[in-house]
Scaffold this active site. Structure first.
Site, PDB file in Angstrom:
ATOM      1  N   ARG A 113      23.401  -0.600 -21.245  1.00  0.00           N
ATOM      2  CA  ARG A 113      22.743  -1.479 -20.277  1.00  0.00           C
ATOM      3  C   ARG A 113      23.590  -1.532 -18.999  1.00  0.00           C
ATOM      4  O   ARG A 113      24.824  -1.503 -19.058  1.00  0.00           O
ATOM      5  CB  ARG A 113      22.657  -2.864 -20.897  1.00  0.00           C
ATOM      6  CG  ARG A 113      21.987  -3.934 -20.051  1.00  0.00           C
ATOM      7  CD  ARG A 113      20.509  -3.784 -20.014  1.00  0.00           C
ATOM      8  NE  ARG A 113      19.835  -4.999 -19.604  1.00  0.00           N
ATOM      9  CZ  ARG A 113      18.584  -5.022 -19.155  1.00  0.00           C
ATOM     10  NH1 ARG A 113      17.883  -3.913 -19.041  1.00  0.00           N
ATOM     11  NH2 ARG A 113      18.011  -6.162 -18.820  1.00  0.00           N
ATOM     12  N   THR A 390       9.279   0.771 -18.574  1.00  0.00           N
ATOM     13  CA  THR A 390      10.477   1.192 -19.287  1.00  0.00           C
ATOM     14  C   THR A 390       9.952   2.345 -20.109  1.00  0.00           C
ATOM     15  O   THR A 390       8.760   2.599 -20.093  1.00  0.00           O
ATOM     16  CB  THR A 390      10.937  -0.019 -20.135  1.00  0.00           C
ATOM     17  OG1 THR A 390      11.316  -1.048 -19.236  1.00  0.00           O
ATOM     18  CG2 THR A 390      12.046   0.288 -21.094  1.00  0.00           C
ATOM     19  N   THR A 408      15.548   2.166 -19.116  1.00  0.00           N
ATOM     20  CA  THR A 408      14.703   1.624 -18.056  1.00  0.00           C
ATOM     21  C   THR A 408      15.428   1.552 -16.721  1.00  0.00           C
ATOM     22  O   THR A 408      16.665   1.540 -16.683  1.00  0.00           O
ATOM     23  CB  THR A 408      14.223   0.206 -18.458  1.00  0.00           C
ATOM     24  OG1 THR A 408      13.274  -0.261 -17.509  1.00  0.00           O
ATOM     25  CG2 THR A 408      15.369  -0.781 -18.537  1.00  0.00           C
ATOM     26  N   ASP A 432      16.777  -9.225 -14.094  1.00  0.00           N
ATOM     27  CA  ASP A 432      16.737  -9.706 -15.480  1.00  0.00           C
ATOM     28  C   ASP A 432      17.778 -10.794 -15.752  1.00  0.00           C
ATOM     29  O   ASP A 432      17.779 -11.413 -16.814  1.00  0.00           O
ATOM     30  CB  ASP A 432      16.931  -8.546 -16.470  1.00  0.00           C
ATOM     31  CG  ASP A 432      15.613  -7.842 -16.777  1.00  0.00           C
ATOM     32  OD1 ASP A 432      14.559  -8.335 -16.353  1.00  0.00           O
ATOM     33  OD2 ASP A 432      15.631  -6.785 -17.437  1.00  0.00           O
ATOM     34  N   SER A 461      18.124  -8.448 -21.821  1.00  0.00           N
ATOM     35  CA  SER A 461      17.015  -7.500 -21.903  1.00  0.00           C
ATOM     36  C   SER A 461      16.080  -7.897 -23.044  1.00  0.00           C
ATOM     37  O   SER A 461      16.439  -8.695 -23.917  1.00  0.00           O
ATOM     38  CB  SER A 461      17.585  -6.108 -22.178  1.00  0.00           C
ATOM     39  OG  SER A 461      16.552  -5.190 -22.458  1.00  0.00           O
ATOM     40  N   SER A 462      14.891  -7.319 -23.019  1.00  0.00           N
ATOM     41  CA  SER A 462      13.971  -7.469 -24.158  1.00  0.00           C
ATOM     42  C   SER A 462      13.803  -6.148 -24.907  1.00  0.00           C
ATOM     43  O   SER A 462      13.028  -6.070 -25.871  1.00  0.00           O
ATOM     44  CB  SER A 462      12.592  -7.931 -23.669  1.00  0.00           C
ATOM     45  OG  SER A 462      12.694  -9.181 -23.057  1.00  0.00           O
TER      46      SER A 462
END
Ligand code: GLY
Length: 578
Positions: A113, A390, A408, A432, A461-462
């Site tokens: 990430r 994404t 993403t 985010d 994040s999801s």
């Protein structure tokens, strides 16, 4: 083999897709492929690749064909998607990769990430009046986090792969240098985002023809700058991206436009190996992404709540099932708003949130007949128990390895800003973070202190790359794009397979629902019957039918066979096997 599966199964009526009724002979928990079903997965024995772009699927399949493993194929797919699907495939963003090795009997997660730059501050997205300025957090150079994709993919390959970075990148370099034929989806995407992309000369020069007109279906799309960047990385390694010419181009652009990323930030970026979140659901082992993603935590939490109900008996996409799913989702997303953030910076009560006891407490508050208004739901107390855009791909090899990868640049085309001379888009992942407690991000998600901006921190994040195992064997490899809807999309494919016995293609294609606590709206896709909607409204749900959600790319493995289900919601998706 298939006939044998057929005879071993038991017949039952399943209500599936578009509220039509289908007689399926299957065992819940074990549906594979059955002759006569309306949707059939791709079947293979030696390897399976499912991505959202057929050219990436083919590149990765070649790697498997030549004896490479799932990680080799995954890294190849990821670099190929960075070329063929620049709206979400990327080298300017970040993501998560889950790798399951049956031989080692372990599932590991690579967290690549993006990180906030060193000069990031908590209030960097607030205007003079103290209001969150979404233009800054979404469409400016401040929107970009330090990219993690190149470091993450290189780490995966070095630790778990068998081919070189140069080999893994070769198909992508070829696709960028020689070009590929534009699809309707590609052309339409660029037309949709004209205002955002044409604002930046570096972006307009890549995504529109020299005279400014659009790339149309059938045109050849060549990316010379991106080809050169990929070639430099392939030749000089990951260091090139973070300390070489590519880093210099990115940092120069930041300096010229008020961005924060420095050479120091680039040099300091490192991916992390994480332990995935683990839970169980009706005897299956669920592994999914841990913080800084909220995905795994809340998939396990929602499954724990739903495990207490006879979901298979209530039926697929029946009003009772949807009601219980929505009520469980609301509670999980309320918890997300308070507790979730980067565990390198905050303590997340992971054990509590994913415990069966906490799920039982939540179940007590759910009324079977009546929707609870989100205004009366607040985050629970688990502590005592201690792009919209994404892209996801799932890959399985013949050696017992599985890779589930979601990465993403946040929105479709990220910030819309191409790094001048380097040919790739910058993410806008800083959105985010919680710009201000209580103010929703682009997906309507509310965050708090745990997800405030801090230097070097990863934004929440999801993304939920997920691997489900059955008695130590890889069973389901899945994950999706879709911002806040990623969690619920992934959840529903797991339920469609385990509770409802759908084959993987049906599980992927079936209409989906989504609730995220706030706004208090039950979002549904086309295909849920009017009768069901009527019952849900009577229970008190505010229903909103909107565009399709997610693009979940999945593989199911059963009795030595691999079944690929590509999501038709993304027209370029392709499942292919060996
Ligand atoms: N940018 C969307 C997510 O990471 O959840």
């Amino acid at each position: 083999m298939l006939a044998q599966l057929w005879h071993q199964s038991r017949c039952r009526i399943l209500t599936v897709i578009a509220a039509s009724t289908l007689l399926a002979c299957t065992t819940a928990h074990s549906a594979a492929i059955l002759e006569g079903e309306r949707m059939s997965p791709v079947v293979a024995k030696e390897g399976m690749v499912v991505t959202s772009h057929f050219l990436a699927t083919r590149s990765a399949l070649e790697v498997l064909k030549e004896g490479g493993n799932a990680v080799d194929a995954a890294v190849t797919a990821a670099f190929s998607l960075a070329v063929t699907q620049p709206r979400s495939g990327n080298i300017g963003g970040g993501g998560f990769m889950l790798i399951s090795s049956e031989q080692e009997d372990e599932v590991v997660a690579i967290d690549y990430r993006e990180k906030a730059p060193g000069k990031a501050t908590r209030d960097m997205f607030l205007d003079a009046e103290g209001n969150a300025d979404s233009t800054l957090s979404r469409y400016s150079h401040l929107a970009a986090g330090v990219p993690g994709t190149v470091a993450g993919l290189a780490m995966a390959l070095k630790k778990y792969g068998t081919i070189s970075l140069r080999q893994a990148m070769a198909p992508a370099i070829k696709l960028a240098a020689e070009g590929f034929v534009v699809t309707p989806r590609f052309s339409d995407g660029l037309k949709d985002k004209k205002a955002m992309l044409k604002k930046w000369p570096s972006s307009a020069a890549i995504f529109y023809k020299p005279e400014g007109s659009f790339y149309e279906t059938g045109d050849l799309f060549v990316q010379k700058d991106l080809a050169a960047t990929l070639k430099r990385i392939a030749e000089h390694g990951v260091r090139e991206f973070y300390q070489g010419k590519t880093a210099e181009l990115l940092v120069a652009q930041m300096a010229a436009h008020g961005g924060l990323i420095t050479m120091e930030d680039m040099k300091n970026y490192a991916p992390a190996i994480r332990r995935p979140v683990h839970g169980t659901y009706r005897g299956f082992d669920i592994y999914s992404m841990s913080p800084p993603s909220s995905g795994g935590t809340h998939i396990v939490q929602i499954l724990n709540i739903l495990e207490g109900y006879p979901i298979a008996q209530y039926g697929h996409n029946s009003a009772a099932t949807i009601h219980l799913m929505a009520e469980s989702m609301k509670r999980a997303y309320a918890d997300r708003s308070l507790y979730l953030g980067d565990e390198d910076f905050v303590t997340v009560p992971l054990k509590g949130l994913t415990s069966k006891d906490y799920a039982a407490q939540i179940r007590e508050k759910i009324d079977m007949d009546k929707a609870t208004s989100s205004s009366t739901i607040t985050p629970g107390n688990p502590l005592p128990y201690e792009s919209d855009e994404t892209t996801h791909f799932s890959i399985v090899d013949k050696y017992g390895n599985a890779v589930s990868n979601t990465y993403t640049i946040n929105f479709s085309y990220g910030s819309g800003i191409v790094v001048q001379g380097a040919g790739f888009l910058l993410n806008n992942e800083m959105d985010d973070f919680s710009a201000k407690p209580g103010v929703p991000n682009a997906y309507g998600l509310i965050g708090g202190e745990a997800n405030k901006v801090e230097p070097g921190k990863r934004m929440l994040s999801s993304m939920s790359p997920t691997i489900v195992k059955q008695q130590g064997k890889n069973f389901l490899v899945t994950g999706s794009p879709g911002g806040s809807r990623i969690i619920t999309t992934t959840l529903q494919v797991i339920m469609n397979v385990i509770d409802h016995g759908l084959n993987i293609q049906s599980a992927v294609t079936a209409p989906r629902i989504h609730h995220q606590w706030l706004p208090d709206v039950l979002r549904i896709e086309e295909g849920i019957s009017i009768d069901t909607i009527k019952i849900l409204k009577e229970k008190g749900h505010a229903i909103n039918q909107q565009a399709a959600m997610g693009a979940i790319q999945s593989v199911m493995i059963k009795d030595g066979m691999m079944y690929g289900g590509a999501d038709p919601r993304r027209s370029t998706s392709l499942a292919a096997g060996l």
